[in-house]
Design a protein around this motif. Sequence first.
Motif, short mmCIF file in Angstrom:
data_model
loop_
_atom_site.label_atom_id
_atom_site.label_comp_id
_atom_site.label_asym_id
_atom_site.label_seq_id
_atom_site.Cartn_x
_atom_site.Cartn_y
_atom_site.Cartn_z
N ILE A 1 6.95 16.88 -1.73
CA ILE A 1 6.65 17.36 -3.08
C ILE A 1 6.50 16.16 -4.00
CG2 ILE A 1 7.43 18.79 -5.01
CD1 ILE A 1 9.11 20.39 -3.00
N MET A 2 5.28 15.93 -4.47
CA MET A 2 4.98 14.79 -5.33
C MET A 2 5.27 15.13 -6.79
SD MET A 2 4.19 12.64 -3.14
CE MET A 2 4.01 11.43 -4.45
N TYR A 3 6.05 14.26 -7.46
CA TYR A 3 6.42 14.51 -8.85
C TYR A 3 5.35 14.07 -9.84
CZ TYR A 3 11.25 14.89 -7.05
OH TYR A 3 12.38 15.25 -6.37
N THR A 4 4.59 13.05 -9.46
CA THR A 4 3.59 12.47 -10.36
C THR A 4 2.69 11.53 -9.57
OG1 THR A 4 3.28 11.00 -12.28
CG2 THR A 4 5.22 10.62 -10.93
N SER A 5 1.49 11.29 -10.07
CA SER A 5 0.60 10.32 -9.42
C SER A 5 0.90 8.90 -9.86
CB SER A 5 -0.87 10.66 -9.74
OG SER A 5 -1.10 10.54 -11.13
N GLU A 6 1.70 8.73 -10.91
CA GLU A 6 2.01 7.40 -11.43
C GLU A 6 3.09 6.74 -10.56
OE1 GLU A 6 2.54 7.06 -15.69
OE2 GLU A 6 1.63 9.05 -15.97
N HIS A 7 2.74 5.64 -9.95
CA HIS A 7 3.60 5.01 -8.96
C HIS A 7 4.93 4.54 -9.54
CE1 HIS A 7 4.55 2.86 -5.24
NE2 HIS A 7 4.98 1.87 -6.00
N GLU A 8 4.91 4.02 -10.74
CA GLU A 8 6.12 3.41 -11.31
C GLU A 8 6.99 4.40 -12.08
OE1 GLU A 8 7.06 0.42 -10.68
OE2 GLU A 8 5.24 -0.13 -9.58
N LEU A 9 6.55 5.64 -12.20
CA LEU A 9 7.27 6.62 -13.03
C LEU A 9 8.30 7.36 -12.19
CD1 LEU A 9 7.43 7.75 -15.89
CD2 LEU A 9 5.75 9.49 -15.21
N ALA B 1 0.85 -1.19 0.00
CA ALA B 1 0.00 0.00 0.00
C ALA B 1 0.89 1.23 0.00
CB ALA B 1 -0.92 0.01 1.22
N CYS B 2 0.86 1.99 -1.07
CA CYS B 2 1.68 3.20 -1.17
C CYS B 2 0.89 4.40 -0.69
CB CYS B 2 2.13 3.42 -2.62
SG CYS B 2 2.99 4.99 -2.86
N PRO B 3 1.30 5.06 0.38
CA PRO B 3 0.54 6.20 0.90
C PRO B 3 0.55 7.42 -0.01
CG PRO B 3 2.64 6.03 2.02
CD PRO B 3 2.53 4.81 1.16
N LEU B 4 1.41 7.39 -1.04
CA LEU B 4 1.51 8.54 -1.94
C LEU B 4 0.69 8.36 -3.22
CD1 LEU B 4 5.33 9.28 -1.54
CD2 LEU B 4 3.41 10.20 -0.23
N CYS B 5 0.12 7.19 -3.41
CA CYS B 5 -0.75 6.98 -4.56
C CYS B 5 -2.12 7.61 -4.28
CB CYS B 5 -0.91 5.49 -4.85
SG CYS B 5 0.53 4.76 -5.68
N PRO B 6 -2.83 8.08 -5.31
CA PRO B 6 -4.13 8.71 -5.11
C PRO B 6 -5.11 7.80 -4.37
CG PRO B 6 -3.36 9.06 -7.35
CD PRO B 6 -2.42 8.08 -6.73
N GLY B 7 -5.77 8.37 -3.35
CA GLY B 7 -6.83 7.65 -2.66
C GLY B 7 -6.39 6.67 -1.60
N VAL B 8 -5.08 6.58 -1.32
CA VAL B 8 -4.62 5.59 -0.33
C VAL B 8 -4.51 6.19 1.07
CG1 VAL B 8 -2.74 4.03 0.34
CG2 VAL B 8 -3.41 4.22 -2.06
N PHE B 9 -3.75 7.29 1.20
CA PHE B 9 -3.52 7.84 2.54
C PHE B 9 -3.37 9.36 2.54
CE2 PHE B 9 -0.74 8.60 6.31
CZ PHE B 9 -1.62 8.15 7.29
N GLU B 10 -2.36 9.85 1.83
CA GLU B 10 -2.05 11.27 1.90
C GLU B 10 -2.94 12.12 0.98
OE1 GLU B 10 -0.25 12.66 3.97
OE2 GLU B 10 1.29 11.28 4.70
N LEU B 11 -3.23 11.61 -0.20
CA LEU B 11 -3.93 12.40 -1.22
C LEU B 11 -5.19 11.65 -1.65
CD1 LEU B 11 -0.60 13.17 -2.96
CD2 LEU B 11 -2.06 14.95 -2.05
N GLU B 12 -6.32 12.24 -1.37
CA GLU B 12 -7.60 11.56 -1.58
C GLU B 12 -7.96 11.41 -3.05
OE1 GLU B 12 -10.56 13.59 0.62
OE2 GLU B 12 -9.70 13.13 2.59
N GLU B 13 -7.56 12.38 -3.86
CA GLU B 13 -7.96 12.37 -5.27
C GLU B 13 -6.74 12.26 -6.18
OE1 GLU B 13 -10.19 15.91 -5.87
OE2 GLU B 13 -11.84 15.32 -4.55
N ASP B 14 -7.01 12.01 -7.45
CA ASP B 14 -5.94 11.95 -8.44
C ASP B 14 -5.28 13.33 -8.55
OD1 ASP B 14 -4.25 10.90 -10.30
OD2 ASP B 14 -5.66 11.03 -11.96
N TYR B 15 -4.01 13.35 -8.91
CA TYR B 15 -3.27 14.61 -8.99
C TYR B 15 -2.22 14.51 -10.08
CZ TYR B 15 0.26 11.98 -6.35
OH TYR B 15 1.18 11.05 -5.94
N ASP B 16 -1.71 15.66 -10.48
CA ASP B 16 -0.60 15.72 -11.43
C ASP B 16 0.69 15.88 -10.63
OD1 ASP B 16 0.99 15.94 -13.62
OD2 ASP B 16 0.34 17.96 -14.18
#
Length: 315
Positions: A82-90, A30-45
């Motif tokens: 500071i989040m660079y992207t919502s894509e976990h593998e990028l 479970a990645c807390p930085l992916c959208p909707g998991v823990f830190e960020l509720e919605e999708d983001y750029d």
Amino acid sequence: MKELRRNPITGEWVIVSSARSARPVLPENACPLCPGVFELEEDYDLAVFDNRFPALSFDAPEITEEDSIVEKARAFGKCEVIMYTSEHELAVPDMPVKQLAKLIEVWCDRYRDLSRNKDLKYIYIFENRGREVGATLDHAHGQLYAFPYLPPRVERKVNYTREQYFLNGNCTLCDMLKNIPEKNIVKKGHYFVSLVPPYARFPYECHIYPLRHVSYLTDLTGEEKWELAEFIRDVAKRYDWLFEEKFPYMMMLFSAPYNTDELYDEFFHFHIEFNPPKRSKDKMKWMASVETGSWNFINPASPEEVARELREALD
């Protein structure tokens, strides 16, 4: 507990922040930085949010103990993610240049916003990539620490470049860039150069310098920021290609200080440092007694040979 304590031998501030050990443990995968998991509720750029367990904060408690043997102060400041992207593998080596150019604009926004607080003296942006440098999350992100004082290494850079400017009338980095040997250069563009400096402390250390003298990231033009994005990706990609793995590194931005009643425009040269913790694919460059205790680095690799390896990794 969260407070600053001054070392009576060196004068350095040490941040004591015991609450950082109370970070939550999430389910496996479970990645807390992916959208909707823990830190960020919605999708983001891209996104910026306050660190949940900061070493420094605007609401840091006042110091009440009066009989301490060392000087103490509030752990005032700011810690952001500071989040660079919502894509976990990028990760940075494979990101579109456009995404990294947008990240640079986010960095500039944070510099501008936090520098308005007159109690903040230095804004330090960095990225830790890989477990080897303590990164516990793989999702591409960086951090920001805003200090109420100048960190020791920054203060040393400021003091030396100021001293040399008053002695010689020039920026020390500008002078160095005019005469840097080709064998140390990894890549040269219209506005930036990446190189393994002759004075590298780490075996695979690589720096990015603007060819034009600027003291702050926010001084760059739009075209310069775009090329800087290309150079950041290029350095990270060379590491991955050279070692055929997701190579760990520490990336650090060095802009001039803020709110000190001093002008740095003439002598402090903005730059970025990449400091990988490895000396080869399978060996670490440990910070042992000499480096840690005396701050005297011993580099076991030839900077010129490393520059050649990085040049040939993509060229």
